[in-house]
Design an enzyme around this catalytic site. Structure first.
Site, PDB file in Angstrom:
ATOM      1  N   GLN A 101      11.877  30.078   8.700  1.00 60.73           N
ATOM      2  CA  GLN A 101      13.309  29.827   8.474  1.00 60.73           C
ATOM      3  C   GLN A 101      13.654  30.128   7.027  1.00 60.73           C
ATOM      4  O   GLN A 101      14.801  30.037   6.621  1.00 60.73           O
ATOM      5  CB  GLN A 101      13.628  28.359   8.771  1.00 60.73           C
ATOM      6  CG  GLN A 101      13.344  27.956  10.196  1.00 60.73           C
ATOM      7  CD  GLN A 101      13.293  26.440  10.341  1.00 60.73           C
ATOM      8  OE1 GLN A 101      14.318  25.796  10.568  1.00 60.73           O
ATOM      9  NE2 GLN A 101      12.118  25.867  10.202  1.00 60.73           N
ATOM     10  N   ASN A 102      12.630  30.447   6.244  1.00 57.11           N
ATOM     11  CA  ASN A 102      12.851  30.660   4.812  1.00 57.11           C
ATOM     12  C   ASN A 102      13.402  32.055   4.541  1.00 57.11           C
ATOM     13  O   ASN A 102      13.072  33.012   5.239  1.00 57.11           O
ATOM     14  CB  ASN A 102      11.552  30.451   4.041  1.00 57.11           C
ATOM     15  CG  ASN A 102      11.071  29.013   4.141  1.00 57.11           C
ATOM     16  OD1 ASN A 102      11.841  28.138   4.525  1.00 57.11           O
ATOM     17  ND2 ASN A 102       9.826  28.784   3.814  1.00 57.11           N
ATOM     18  N   HIS A 119      16.248  33.293   9.750  1.00 57.86           N
ATOM     19  CA  HIS A 119      17.516  33.077   9.037  1.00 57.86           C
ATOM     20  C   HIS A 119      17.805  34.168   8.015  1.00 57.86           C
ATOM     21  O   HIS A 119      18.479  33.940   7.020  1.00 57.86           O
ATOM     22  CB  HIS A 119      17.506  31.685   8.372  1.00 57.86           C
ATOM     23  CG  HIS A 119      17.491  30.556   9.369  1.00 57.86           C
ATOM     24  ND1 HIS A 119      17.111  29.271   9.076  1.00 57.86           N
ATOM     25  CD2 HIS A 119      17.826  30.545  10.687  1.00 57.86           C
ATOM     26  CE1 HIS A 119      17.209  28.519  10.165  1.00 57.86           C
ATOM     27  NE2 HIS A 119      17.627  29.268  11.157  1.00 57.86           N
ATOM     28  N   THR A 196       9.054  21.680   7.993  1.00 55.35           N
ATOM     29  CA  THR A 196      10.425  21.816   8.485  1.00 55.35           C
ATOM     30  C   THR A 196      10.918  20.471   9.001  1.00 55.35           C
ATOM     31  O   THR A 196      10.153  19.718   9.617  1.00 55.35           O
ATOM     32  CB  THR A 196      10.554  22.907   9.579  1.00 55.35           C
ATOM     33  OG1 THR A 196      11.892  22.918  10.068  1.00 55.35           O
ATOM     34  CG2 THR A 196       9.577  22.721  10.725  1.00 55.35           C
ATOM     35  N   THR A 222       4.979  16.310   4.883  1.00 55.73           N
ATOM     36  CA  THR A 222       4.731  15.135   4.042  1.00 55.73           C
ATOM     37  C   THR A 222       5.260  13.869   4.726  1.00 55.73           C
ATOM     38  O   THR A 222       4.896  12.765   4.353  1.00 55.73           O
ATOM     39  CB  THR A 222       5.412  15.310   2.665  1.00 55.73           C
ATOM     40  OG1 THR A 222       6.704  15.868   2.875  1.00 55.73           O
ATOM     41  CG2 THR A 222       4.616  16.229   1.768  1.00 55.73           C
TER      42      THR A 222
HETATM   43  P1  NAD Z   1      14.522  21.132   5.093  1.00 55.49           P
HETATM   44  O1  NAD Z   1      14.804  21.102   3.647  1.00 55.49           O
HETATM   45  O2  NAD Z   1      15.521  20.573   6.024  1.00 55.49           O
HETATM   46  O3  NAD Z   1      13.156  20.298   5.360  1.00 55.49           O
HETATM   47  C1  NAD Z   1      12.009  20.468   4.604  1.00 55.49           C
HETATM   48  C2  NAD Z   1      10.863  19.727   5.274  1.00 55.49           C
HETATM   49  O4  NAD Z   1       9.668  19.988   4.551  1.00 55.49           O
HETATM   50  C3  NAD Z   1      11.030  18.202   5.331  1.00 55.49           C
HETATM   51  O5  NAD Z   1      10.664  17.765   6.641  1.00 55.49           O
HETATM   52  C4  NAD Z   1      10.035  17.696   4.291  1.00 55.49           C
HETATM   53  O6  NAD Z   1       9.503  16.429   4.652  1.00 55.49           O
HETATM   54  C5  NAD Z   1       8.971  18.771   4.334  1.00 55.49           C
HETATM   55  N1  NAD Z   1       8.225  18.968   3.099  1.00 55.49           N
HETATM   56  C6  NAD Z   1       8.666  18.909   1.816  1.00 55.49           C
HETATM   57  N2  NAD Z   1       7.689  19.239   0.949  1.00 55.49           N
HETATM   58  C7  NAD Z   1       6.598  19.517   1.700  1.00 55.49           C
HETATM   59  C8  NAD Z   1       5.278  19.931   1.385  1.00 55.49           C
HETATM   60  N3  NAD Z   1       4.882  20.111   0.112  1.00 55.49           N
HETATM   61  N4  NAD Z   1       4.403  20.131   2.402  1.00 55.49           N
HETATM   62  C9  NAD Z   1       4.775  19.928   3.698  1.00 55.49           C
HETATM   63  N5  NAD Z   1       6.030  19.543   4.050  1.00 55.49           N
HETATM   64  C10 NAD Z   1       6.924  19.342   3.072  1.00 55.49           C
HETATM   65  O7  NAD Z   1      14.179  22.649   5.453  1.00 55.49           O
HETATM   66  P2  NAD Z   1      14.067  23.451   6.844  1.00 55.49           P
HETATM   67  O8  NAD Z   1      13.506  22.575   7.911  1.00 55.49           O
HETATM   68  O9  NAD Z   1      13.448  24.733   6.524  1.00 55.49           O
HETATM   69  O10 NAD Z   1      15.542  23.736   7.371  1.00 55.49           O
HETATM   70  C11 NAD Z   1      16.706  23.961   6.791  1.00 55.49           C
HETATM   71  C12 NAD Z   1      17.085  25.321   6.217  1.00 55.49           C
HETATM   72  O11 NAD Z   1      16.604  25.379   4.904  1.00 55.49           O
HETATM   73  C13 NAD Z   1      16.600  26.602   6.803  1.00 55.49           C
HETATM   74  O12 NAD Z   1      17.646  27.228   7.446  1.00 55.49           O
HETATM   75  C14 NAD Z   1      16.200  27.491   5.591  1.00 55.49           C
HETATM   76  O13 NAD Z   1      16.845  28.740   5.672  1.00 55.49           O
HETATM   77  C15 NAD Z   1      16.705  26.728   4.440  1.00 55.49           C
HETATM   78  N6  NAD Z   1      16.000  26.769   3.151  1.00 55.49           N
HETATM   79  C16 NAD Z   1      15.111  27.769   2.822  1.00 55.49           C
HETATM   80  C17 NAD Z   1      14.462  27.789   1.589  1.00 55.49           C
HETATM   81  C18 NAD Z   1      13.508  28.936   1.252  1.00 55.49           C
HETATM   82  O14 NAD Z   1      13.747  30.076   1.662  1.00 55.49           O
HETATM   83  N7  NAD Z   1      12.392  28.660   0.566  1.00 55.49           N
HETATM   84  C19 NAD Z   1      14.703  26.752   0.676  1.00 55.49           C
HETATM   85  C20 NAD Z   1      15.632  25.743   1.024  1.00 55.49           C
HETATM   86  C21 NAD Z   1      16.256  25.757   2.263  1.00 55.49           C
END
Ligand code: NAD
Length: 254
Positions: A101-102, A119, A196, A222
Site C-alpha cells: 500500500q506504500n 495505491h 498495516t 507492533t
Molecule cells: P497506517 O499508518 O494506517 O498503519 C501503520 C501500521 O503499522 C499500524 O498498524 C502500526 O501499528 C504498524 N507499525 C508501525 N510501526 C511498525 C513497525 N516498525 N513494525 C511493524 N508494524 C509497525 O498505514 P497503512 O495500513 O499502510 O494504511 C494507510 C495508508 O497509508 C495506505 O494507503 C498508504 O498508501 C499510506 N501511507 C504510505 C506510506 C509510505 O509509502 N511509506 C507512509 C504513510 C502512509
C-alpha cells in the site's frame, strides 16, 4: 511451539509467499506512518485532508508541495532490515511477491522485483485533467521545505495540472494492480501482512481472501491486530526485527 517457530515452519514449507505491506514496514526507514504525528508545518494537516482530489482542486500548490516533500523523504530513506529479509527469502528458493500500500519504492530498492503498488507510487505523475501519464522528466527536481507551496507542472498535451500517480481517498484502485493482487493472494501458500492497520479498503480485505483460499496468514505488527482464524499467526514486534528473525529461522531449517 512459539508462534515465531510456527510461522517459520509455515514459510519454510511454502513455495509461494506474498508479503502484503503497509506504512509500518517503512516506518523504521524514517518515513512516518499515518499514525505517527507529522513534523513541522505538516502538523497542521492530516494526510486524509491532503490526499483527495478536492484538496488538489482547491489548493494544487499545497498538495503538489506535500507530495514533493514526501518524495524527498522517500528518496532520502533506505530500505531497512525488513525489506531486505523479505527479498532474501528468494535465496531460499521461495517465490516472493510483494503487494504494497506504500507509495515509496523501498521494496524495489531492497531488490524485490515482483512488487504490486495498490495505491500507486510517487514516481508516476499524470494529468489531473486528461489522466495521461506524464513521466518524471516533466517534474522538476525541486527539494521542497516542509509546507512549501509549489505550482504543479502542466501537461504537455492538454495544459492541465500534473498530479501524483497515487490513489487518493475516494478513488478506485488501479484495475491491473488489484487484479494482480487478487491472483497472487488466491494462489499463495503464506501471506505475511506487515505494518498495516487494516482499515483502508479494499486493500484490507486481502488477508481474509488469502485465508479463504486456504493460506496461512502471518501478521507482523507492533500492535496486536486480533486474530479470528486458526490459520492466522500474530508476531508482535518491529518489522525490522521480526522479519530477519523469520528469515534466520527459515534458513536454519527451523
Ligand atoms: P497506517 O499508518 O494506517 O498503519 C501503520 C501500521 O503499522 C499500524 O498498524 C502500526 O501499528 C504498524 N507499525 C508501525 N510501526 C511498525 C513497525 N516498525 N513494525 C511493524 N508494524 C509497525 O498505514 P497503512 O495500513 O499502510 O494504511 C494507510 C495508508 O497509508 C495506505 O494507503 C498508504 O498508501 C499510506 N501511507 C504510505 C506510506 C509510505 O509509502 N511509506 C507512509 C504513510 C502512509
Amino acid at each position: 511451539m512459539p508462534d515465531i517457530e510456527l510461522a517459520a515452519q509455515a514459510l519454510a514449507s511454502a513455495h509461494k509467499i506474498v508479503c502484503f505491506s503497509g506504512a509500518g514496514i517503512s516506518a523504521e526507514s524514517g518515513i512516518p506512518t499515518y499514525r505517527d504525528k507529522m513534523t513541522g508545518l505538516w502538523e497542521r494537516y492530516s494526510p486524509q485532508e491532503l490526499e483527495t482530489a478536492k484538496a488538489f482542486r482547491e489548493n494544487p500548490k499545497l498538495i503538489w508541495g506535500w507530495y514533493l516533500w514526501r518524495r524527498k523523504q522517500a528518496a532520502q530513506a533506505q530500505p531497512n532490515a525488513a525489506h531486505l529479509a523479505l527479498h532474501n527469502m528468494v535465496s531460499l528458493g521461495k517465490k516472493v511477491s510483494v503487494i504494497t500500500q506504500n507509495i515509496d519504492d523501498l521494496h524495489e530498492r531492497a531488490g524485490s522485483q515482483d512488487v504490486v503498488h495498490l495505491h500507486g507510487n510517487l514516481n508516476t505523475p499524470k494529468c489531473f485533467a486528461c489522466h495521461r501519464p506524464a513521466g518524471m522528466a516533466q517534474v522538476e527536481d525541486i527539494v521542497p521545505e516542509e509546507g512549501a507551496l509549489i505550482d504543479p507542472p502542466r501537461c504537455g498535451r492538454c495544459g492541465g495540472r500534473l498530479r501524483p500517480g497515487v490513489v487518493w481517498y475516494g478513488e478506485n484502485l488501479p484495475k491491473d494492480a488489484w487484479k494482480s493482487a487478487m491472483s497472487l493472494v488466491k494462489d499463495c501458500d503464506v501471506l505475511i501482512s506487515v505494518g498495516t492497520s487494516g482499515v483502508v479498503f479494499p486493500a484490507a480485505k486481502l488477508p481474509d481472501i488469502a485465508l479463504s483460499a486456504g493460506s496461512t496468514v502471518i501478521h507482523v505488527n507492533t500492535l496486536d491486530v486480533g486474530l479470528g482464524n486458526s490459520n492466522e499467526l500474530m508476531l508482535i514486534g518491529r518489522a525490522s526485527e521480526v522479519l530477519p528473525q523469520l528469515f534466520a529461522a527459515m534458513a536454519s531449517g527451523a
